[in-house]
Design an enzyme around this catalytic site. Sequence first.
Site, short mmCIF file in Angstrom:
data_model
loop_
_atom_site.label_atom_id
_atom_site.label_comp_id
_atom_site.label_asym_id
_atom_site.label_seq_id
_atom_site.Cartn_x
_atom_site.Cartn_y
_atom_site.Cartn_z
N ARG A 174 12.05 0.23 9.75
CA ARG A 174 10.86 0.30 10.59
C ARG A 174 10.96 -0.75 11.69
NH1 ARG A 174 5.24 1.18 7.62
NH2 ARG A 174 4.64 0.31 9.62
N ARG B 1 0.58 -6.57 14.16
CA ARG B 1 -0.04 -5.57 13.26
C ARG B 1 -1.07 -6.23 12.34
NH1 ARG B 1 4.75 -3.60 10.38
NH2 ARG B 1 3.36 -2.31 9.13
N ARG C 92 10.77 -7.39 4.40
CA ARG C 92 10.97 -5.94 4.46
C ARG C 92 11.82 -5.60 5.69
NH1 ARG C 92 5.41 -2.69 4.04
NH2 ARG C 92 5.39 -2.68 6.30
N LYS D 206 0.82 -1.21 0.00
CA LYS D 206 0.00 0.00 0.00
C LYS D 206 0.85 1.27 0.00
CE LYS D 206 -2.24 0.25 3.78
NZ LYS D 206 -1.60 1.34 4.56
N ARG E 31 -8.58 3.64 9.81
CA ARG E 31 -8.22 2.28 10.21
C ARG E 31 -9.23 1.67 11.18
NH1 ARG E 31 -2.42 2.66 9.31
NH2 ARG E 31 -1.27 0.80 9.78
P1 AMP Z 1 1.60 2.42 8.89
O1 AMP Z 1 2.81 3.19 8.53
O2 AMP Z 1 0.37 2.91 8.17
O3 AMP Z 1 1.79 0.93 8.72
O4 AMP Z 1 1.32 2.67 10.45
C1 AMP Z 1 2.28 2.29 11.41
C2 AMP Z 1 1.66 2.35 12.79
O5 AMP Z 1 1.17 3.68 13.05
C3 AMP Z 1 0.47 1.44 13.01
O6 AMP Z 1 0.84 0.12 13.38
C4 AMP Z 1 -0.26 2.18 14.15
O7 AMP Z 1 0.41 1.96 15.38
C5 AMP Z 1 -0.04 3.64 13.78
N1 AMP Z 1 -1.12 4.18 12.93
C6 AMP Z 1 -0.99 4.67 11.66
N2 AMP Z 1 -2.15 5.10 11.17
C7 AMP Z 1 -3.07 4.90 12.15
C8 AMP Z 1 -4.47 5.11 12.24
N3 AMP Z 1 -5.18 5.62 11.22
N4 AMP Z 1 -5.09 4.79 13.42
C9 AMP Z 1 -4.40 4.27 14.44
N5 AMP Z 1 -3.08 4.00 14.41
C10 AMP Z 1 -2.40 4.31 13.27
#
Ligand code: AMP
Length: 195
Positions: free
Chosen positions: A134, A145, A127, A13, A88
């Site tokens: 990360r 996750r 990854r 994504k 989310r």
């Molecule tokens: P991502 O980079 O989108 O994979 O997000 C990494 C982490 O950020 C996630 O595992 C959550 O801990 C937090 N996070 C990102 N976007 C959201 C969201 N919309 N709602 C809640 N937590 C988020």
Amino acid sequence: MRIVLLGPPGAGKGTQAVLLAKAADIPHISTGEMMRAAIAKGSPLGLKVKGFMDRGELVPDSVVIDIIRDRLSQTDCAKGFLLDGFPRTVDQVKSLDQLLKSLNKELTHIVEIKVADQILIERIKKRGAEGSGRSDDTGEVAAKRLQVYWAQTAPVAAYYREQGRLTEVDGLGSIEEVKARLGKVFGLKCLGPAI
Ligand code: AMP
């Protein structure tokens, strides 16, 4: 275009979001990236969200909704935007709908990139092993996750699907192949022909 791009961790994504936003010339808004930047800066927001992110849990809705409200009010979003990693939860969906309504705007595309679970976990581990930088790409947190995704975020796609607003795109294959499929959905020829 005002786009929401959905998909589980490891679906590609983030990669596709960058390509798509560039091709459509709209800002790419990733709540995850914004919060990683806040953590790197050591800002109050970063301190607030670090624990949740380290554990692979979702940050509380109120925190992310505030971030999105601020970001969407910035002038560059007037021409459209691509949301990556938001909404989310179903509560975030409802807040986003309300927020857009107050701005007299609507989402134009809601797209889910679909990939089978076994492939996702392999991709995330790879990854992490390849040094994505990360800390949440490693085994246990990556699995968490994915679990959080199925419990809290899969209902977001289901909610949009029930409303007839969701377009599904197959996330299997190379970056180029998926990009071409998305190009077709968005009518962006520069992303390449559909395969
Ligand atoms: P991502 O980079 O989108 O994979 O997000 C990494 C982490 O950020 C996630 O595992 C959550 O801990 C937090 N996070 C990102 N976007 C959201 C969201 N919309 N709602 C809640 N937590 C988020």
